[in-house]
Each structure stands twice: as C-alpha cells, then as structure tokens.
Design an enzyme around this catalytic site. Structure first.
Site, PDB file in Angstrom:
ATOM      1  N   LYS A  58      -9.711 -16.910 -13.169  1.00  0.00           N
ATOM      2  CA  LYS A  58     -10.486 -16.553 -11.987  1.00  0.00           C
ATOM      3  C   LYS A  58     -11.326 -15.302 -12.230  1.00  0.00           C
ATOM      4  O   LYS A  58     -10.855 -14.338 -12.835  1.00  0.00           O
ATOM      5  CB  LYS A  58      -9.490 -16.298 -10.845  1.00  0.00           C
ATOM      6  N   LYS A  89     -12.671  -8.525 -10.160  1.00  0.00           N
ATOM      7  CA  LYS A  89     -13.430  -7.292 -10.390  1.00  0.00           C
ATOM      8  C   LYS A  89     -12.912  -6.509 -11.592  1.00  0.00           C
ATOM      9  O   LYS A  89     -12.360  -5.436 -11.459  1.00  0.00           O
ATOM     10  CB  LYS A  89     -13.326  -6.392  -9.156  1.00  0.00           C
ATOM     11  N   LYS A 108       0.828  -1.213   0.000  1.00  0.00           N
ATOM     12  CA  LYS A 108       0.000   0.000   0.000  1.00  0.00           C
ATOM     13  C   LYS A 108       0.861   1.261   0.000  1.00  0.00           C
ATOM     14  O   LYS A 108       0.554   2.241  -0.669  1.00  0.00           O
ATOM     15  CB  LYS A 108      -0.952   0.000   1.198  1.00  0.00           C
TER      16      LYS A 108
END
Ligand code: TRP
Length: 328
Positions: free
Chosen positions: A194, A197, A111
């Site tokens: 898979k 999003k 992050k």
C-alpha cells in the site's frame, strides 16, 4: 438531498494513494449529495500544539483538493476553525460524554502511549469534536477510512444520547461510508502492498517529472521470472497493479506477455510506468501550482465555504440552544 460531511487532517501532502482513495470518492459524492468537506485544523492541535504555519498548511491542502476536482460550486469546502459554532456544540456534547467511554477508545489509548507527556483533554475529547463536526450539519453519511470506525460509533452514540436526553428525534445518526473497500488500492514502490506517507514509497501529486522518474526507477523488483507463465511475486504484482491504474491496456498486456515468456526487462517496464504516472500527475500538479500562486483565490474560496458552512451550523446551534433551554 442527503447531507455528507468529512474532515481532512492537515498532516501532509496528498499522494496517489490518497487520490484513488478518499479524494476520488469525495469528488464523486459532491455530485450526488449535499457535501461539506472541511480541513480539520483544530484537531491537529491534539498532537501538534505548535502547528507552525497552520494557515499555509490549510491553503496547501485546499489547493490540492481543488486541483483534484473538489468543486466549491458543488460542495461546501471550508476550514474547521472558521466555523466557531462547532465549538459550542462541542461544549454541549462534552457535557454528556463520559470519561470512561472516552478513555476506552483505541485512538486515545494509542495517542496517550505515543505522547505520554501530552495526554491532553483535547486528545481525550477528539471524538466529541469529530461528532460535533458531523452532526452540526445533520449529516447522514460520512466518507471515512476504516481507521475511523470507532470515532464514527462515538458520533452515533453522542447523537443518539442527545436525542434521548432531550426527548426528541433531532440529530440523525451518521453512517460511515467506507471508501476503502470500493477504492483502487495503489501499491507502494518499496514492495509494500500500500502506498503510504514514506518518501521512497509514495508519489505525491505535487511531484514533478524528474522526481517521479527517479522514484519509479528505484522501485523494488526481483531477479526476474524463471519459468514461463509463473505467478508474480508481490513486488512485481505491485508494478503491474500500478500499470493497470495509470497505463493503457495495451501497455499492460505488452509487459504481461513479456513476463509470461520470461523476456521482461524491469528497466523498460519502470521507464514506461514512470512516463504514464507523469502523464497522469502533470495536469494535477500544474493546477496545484496555479492555486498555490493564487493565495487570494484560495482565501476567497475558503471564506465563501465558511459562510455557507456557518449558515447551516448557525441554524443547528440555535435549535440546540432552544432544546437545552438557552432561550428567553
Ligand atoms: N478524524 C478524521 C481523520 O483522522 C478527521 C476528521 C475530523 C473527520 N473530523 C471529522 C472525518 C468529521 C470525518 C468527519 O481522518
């Protein structure tokens, strides 16, 4: 009954991959455990300081989970920010969480790299807040994906450290309950293994028939089989895996035979697959819409969930205060 806690980040709408992963395992667990499921709205501030309409995002997630079968009569379903007791435990745990170990977690490092202008203390102490979420209810099991393993190790470490510092067996060490291994893996429509999003690749639970048909018809295929009984390349195998999840066995066998004798027409397969997905999705989509049109009911469910969660949280935090010495 054993206590289970899991948090859901309000980052977007649920898709079929989520349904057959996390959501299905939550729905199952609520029958067997004392479950607390909450929407982690505070956590979202670590990456989104101005989260927009956060109340509405929480409502949307709540509506979707309820539509999938999470039952407020069985599980305690609440919004994290409605249970302020968690903050007090977060503070206490932070006093015994060390800079070095927090800086070393991979999610913090990732992050920090992704948002170099906003490497905030909330990001650093994300694992402490998550630990507080879990141990405030003295949970022993936490259904999470593989990506949460390090956060779970931290939660266990913080629980253990609290027990060691104050010299008692107070918090149980929460175990991860990985649903990734048991869950059906829904493939993506873009040929990837898979469903995730990204828009072309995934089918959201709220999507209507028209939109589903359009997406499925665009799914990636190849030029077709060249020899009888050949192995299926990944993009084709994905479509068959999808059939296996949403269609009947007869449908699957029918197209499998067509593949094996090289007479398969992908257009036909996709048309059938689209209809079977629509059939699967439709009742869920309708329930999402009903909940979304009933804000009052959603808010009532969240309020009642918060009340139940606060009962359990208050009990723990009062004990914690006493243990540390905040009592007269
Ligand atoms: N970190 C989790 C995720 O990103 C969300 C979360 C927050 C959570 N608090 C939790 C999960 C407590 C389990 C238990 O998915």
């Amino acid at each position: 009954m054993e206590t289970v806690v899991s948090g859901i980040r309000p980052t977007g709408n649920l898709h079929l991959g989520n349904y057959f992963g996390a959501v299905k395992s939550f729905v199952q667990m609520q029958n067997e455990y004392n479950c607390y499921f909450f929407i982690a709205d505070w956590h979202s501030l670590t990456t989104h300081p101005k989260p927009g309409n956060i109340i509405q995002s929480a409502r949307t997630i709540l509506a979707e989970y309820l539509a999938c079968g999470l039952d407020p009569e069985k599980a305690t379903i609440y919004v994290q920010s409605d249970v302020k007791e968690v903050l007090e435990l977060y503070l206490f745990l932070n006093m015994n969480a060390y800079l070095g170990e927090l800086e070393r977690t991979t999610s913090f490092k990732d992050k920090a790299r992704q948002q170099p202008d906003n490497v905030n203390a909330g990001l650093l102490t994300y694992p402490t807040l998550m630990a507080a979420d879990i141990i405030i209810h003295k949970a022993v099991k936490v259904p999470v994906g593989k990506d949460q393993e390090q956060n779970m190790e931290m939660a266990r470490k913080f629980a253990r450290r609290f027990n060691n510092i104050y010299g008692l067996e107070f918090f149980p060490e929460p175990a991860s309950f990985s649903f990734s291994e048991k869950a059906l893996k829904v493939p993506g429509l873009d040929g990837s293994g898979k469903m995730g999003k990204s828009d072309g690749n995934c089918i959201y639970l709220y999507e209507d028939a028209k939109s589903i048909r359009k997406k499925v018809m665009k799914a990636v295929t190849d030029a077709g089989p060249t020899a009888a009984n050949s192995e299926k390349p990944e993009v084709i195998q994905n479509l068959f895996t999808f059939l296996d999840i949403v269609s009947t066995k007869d449908t699957y066998d029918y197209f499998n035979e067509k593949w094996n004798d090289c007479s398969i027409r992908y257009g036909d397969l996709k048309k059938q697959l689209a209809e079977d997905i629509v059939t699967f999705n439709e009742p869920i989509r309708e329930r999402i819409e009903e909940y979304m049109n009933n804000t009052e009911l959603l808010d009532k469910i969240a309020r009642q969930g918060a009340e139940k969660a606060r009962e359990s949280a208050t009990k723990t935090i009062q004990e914690v205060r006493e243990i540390i010495g905040f009592h007269r």
